[in-house]
Motif scaffolding. Structure first.
Motif, mmCIF file in Angstrom:
data_model
loop_
_atom_site.group_PDB
_atom_site.id
_atom_site.type_symbol
_atom_site.label_atom_id
_atom_site.label_comp_id
_atom_site.label_asym_id
_atom_site.label_seq_id
_atom_site.Cartn_x
_atom_site.Cartn_y
_atom_site.Cartn_z
ATOM 1 N N GLY A 138 0.852 -1.175 0.000
ATOM 2 C CA GLY A 138 0.000 0.000 0.000
ATOM 3 C C GLY A 138 0.897 1.237 0.000
ATOM 4 O O GLY A 138 2.126 1.137 0.027
ATOM 5 N N THR A 139 0.279 2.399 -0.013
ATOM 6 C CA THR A 139 1.016 3.665 -0.007
ATOM 7 C C THR A 139 0.927 4.285 1.375
ATOM 8 O O THR A 139 -0.156 4.351 1.958
ATOM 9 C CB THR A 139 0.424 4.639 -1.049
ATOM 10 O OG1 THR A 139 0.510 4.024 -2.338
ATOM 11 C CG2 THR A 139 1.177 5.954 -1.061
ATOM 12 N N ILE A 140 2.079 4.726 1.897
ATOM 13 C CA ILE A 140 2.062 5.466 3.157
ATOM 14 C C ILE A 140 2.209 6.953 2.860
ATOM 15 O O ILE A 140 2.763 7.340 1.825
ATOM 16 C CB ILE A 140 3.124 4.979 4.176
ATOM 17 C CG1 ILE A 140 4.547 5.064 3.629
ATOM 18 C CG2 ILE A 140 2.801 3.584 4.641
ATOM 19 C CD1 ILE A 140 5.614 4.690 4.650
ATOM 20 N N LYS A 141 1.709 7.773 3.779
ATOM 21 C CA LYS A 141 1.635 9.224 3.574
ATOM 22 C C LYS A 141 2.115 9.918 4.837
ATOM 23 O O LYS A 141 1.749 9.513 5.949
ATOM 24 C CB LYS A 141 0.177 9.567 3.271
ATOM 25 C CG LYS A 141 -0.165 11.017 3.165
ATOM 26 C CD LYS A 141 -1.669 11.128 2.888
ATOM 27 C CE LYS A 141 -2.175 12.539 3.012
ATOM 28 N NZ LYS A 141 -3.617 12.623 2.790
ATOM 29 N N TYR A 142 2.928 10.963 4.651
ATOM 30 C CA TYR A 142 3.454 11.710 5.797
ATOM 31 C C TYR A 142 3.371 13.201 5.513
ATOM 32 O O TYR A 142 3.779 13.655 4.440
ATOM 33 C CB TYR A 142 4.911 11.302 6.060
ATOM 34 C CG TYR A 142 5.559 12.089 7.163
ATOM 35 C CD1 TYR A 142 5.218 11.866 8.494
ATOM 36 C CD2 TYR A 142 6.494 13.071 6.879
ATOM 37 C CE1 TYR A 142 5.803 12.608 9.518
ATOM 38 C CE2 TYR A 142 7.080 13.808 7.897
ATOM 39 C CZ TYR A 142 6.726 13.570 9.212
ATOM 40 O OH TYR A 142 7.303 14.299 10.213
ATOM 41 N N LYS A 143 2.855 13.982 6.475
ATOM 42 C CA LYS A 143 2.798 15.447 6.351
ATOM 43 C C LYS A 143 4.211 15.979 6.493
ATOM 44 O O LYS A 143 4.806 15.922 7.564
ATOM 45 C CB LYS A 143 1.882 16.030 7.435
ATOM 46 C CG LYS A 143 1.814 17.542 7.428
ATOM 47 C CD LYS A 143 0.692 18.010 6.548
ATOM 48 C CE LYS A 143 0.489 19.501 6.720
ATOM 49 N NZ LYS A 143 0.398 20.191 5.465
ATOM 50 N N ALA A 144 4.747 16.485 5.404
ATOM 51 C CA ALA A 144 6.160 16.870 5.346
ATOM 52 C C ALA A 144 6.374 18.331 5.691
ATOM 53 O O ALA A 144 5.556 19.186 5.366
ATOM 54 C CB ALA A 144 6.708 16.601 3.953
ATOM 55 N N GLY A 145 7.497 18.583 6.332
ATOM 56 C CA GLY A 145 7.963 19.943 6.526
ATOM 57 C C GLY A 145 8.951 20.258 5.407
ATOM 58 O O GLY A 145 8.967 19.596 4.369
ATOM 59 N N SER A 146 9.790 21.228 5.636
ATOM 60 C CA SER A 146 10.800 21.552 4.631
ATOM 61 C C SER A 146 11.879 20.467 4.657
ATOM 62 O O SER A 146 11.954 19.653 5.574
ATOM 63 C CB SER A 146 11.413 22.919 4.913
ATOM 64 O OG SER A 146 12.069 22.886 6.165
ATOM 65 N N GLY A 147 12.714 20.467 3.681
ATOM 66 C CA GLY A 147 13.787 19.484 3.606
ATOM 67 C C GLY A 147 13.454 18.352 2.660
ATOM 68 O O GLY A 147 12.409 18.338 2.012
ATOM 69 N N ARG A 148 14.361 17.400 2.612
ATOM 70 C CA ARG A 148 14.209 16.273 1.699
ATOM 71 C C ARG A 148 13.835 15.019 2.482
ATOM 72 O O ARG A 148 14.218 14.860 3.634
ATOM 73 C CB ARG A 148 15.492 16.088 0.907
ATOM 74 C CG ARG A 148 15.774 17.370 0.108
ATOM 75 C CD ARG A 148 16.888 17.329 -0.874
ATOM 76 N NE ARG A 148 16.926 16.274 -1.851
ATOM 77 C CZ ARG A 148 16.250 16.263 -2.998
ATOM 78 N NH1 ARG A 148 15.445 17.243 -3.298
ATOM 79 N NH2 ARG A 148 16.398 15.278 -3.842
ATOM 80 N N TYR A 149 13.088 14.142 1.817
ATOM 81 C CA TYR A 149 12.640 12.895 2.411
ATOM 82 C C TYR A 149 12.950 11.760 1.442
ATOM 83 O O TYR A 149 13.158 11.987 0.249
ATOM 84 C CB TYR A 149 11.134 12.942 2.692
ATOM 85 C CG TYR A 149 10.776 13.938 3.776
ATOM 86 C CD1 TYR A 149 10.580 13.519 5.079
ATOM 87 C CD2 TYR A 149 10.649 15.289 3.485
ATOM 88 C CE1 TYR A 149 10.256 14.432 6.075
ATOM 89 C CE2 TYR A 149 10.333 16.207 4.476
ATOM 90 C CZ TYR A 149 10.134 15.769 5.762
ATOM 91 O OH TYR A 149 9.819 16.669 6.742
ATOM 92 N N LEU A 150 12.960 10.538 1.965
ATOM 93 C CA LEU A 150 13.226 9.401 1.088
ATOM 94 C C LEU A 150 12.393 8.197 1.490
ATOM 95 O O LEU A 150 11.950 8.086 2.637
ATOM 96 C CB LEU A 150 14.716 9.056 1.089
ATOM 97 C CG LEU A 150 15.371 8.759 2.439
ATOM 98 C CD1 LEU A 150 15.507 7.267 2.636
ATOM 99 C CD2 LEU A 150 16.739 9.411 2.464
#
Length: 177
Positions: A138-150
């Motif tokens: 499935g797909t997970i979702k995260y409320k992101a702030g600034s910066g990079r994610y992986l």
């Protein structure tokens, strides 16, 4: 039909056509936003030392995208398994894919969201007649702030009769968004 009704009908048809085109374009563009990377690993069954093949060969495609202030991630696992494992439910006690979203920082990247997907076990135990198959989490979702994610993740296999619980198989592909 009076002129005003023809004009209204033509306007409604045009609006419907434009809306349909817009929705199709938005869906296509959304799928294209994912950044994906693939890596591979071969895993040996530690509980078996006989003459037959017993390795699973995995290709894992990890995908991530940033959209509307959120980070989304999923994984697709393709595998080649031993033909002798097809429809054998006593090879593994459990199997799952552990999917993560991490914040990219200097040093170890902290996990900000994760999920376990246990449907992998069924797919491994019921590959095609050659022992091959695939599984998409499935797909997970995260409320992101600034910066990079992986996106990151690993396969966890609990082999039957080895007494050691889950063993992790890590993959080097981690797409950054």
């Amino acid at each position: 039909m009076p002129s005003s009704k023809r004009t209204m009908a033509a306007t409604l048809i045009t609006a419907a056509v434009i809306s349909g085109t817009t929705l199709a374009t938005a869906t296509t563009a959304s799928a294209a936003d994912y950044r994906c990377k693939t890596s591979s690993a071969s895993v040996d069954n530690p509980a078996y030392s006989g003459p037959w093949a017993d390795n699973y060969n995995f290709d894992v495609k990890l995908c991530a995208k940033r959209s509307g202030g959120y980070i989304y991630a999923y994984a697709k696992v393709n595998f080649e398994g031993p033909v002798s494992y097809v429809n054998q439910t006593d090879v593994l006690d459990a199997a799952r894919f552990h999917l993560q979203i991490k914040k990219s920082v200097s040093g170890p990247d902290p996990v900000v969201k994760w999920a376990n997907y246990t449907g992998l076990e069924y797919k491994l135990e019921h590959g095609n007649i050659a022992g091959n198959g695939s599984y998409t989490t499935g797909t997970i979702k995260y409320k992101a702030g600034s910066g990079r994610y992986l996106a990151d993740g690993f396969i966890q296999l609990d082999w039957n009769n080895d007494g050691k619980g889950y063993r992790n198989t890590y993959f080097s592909a981690s797409p950054t968004v």
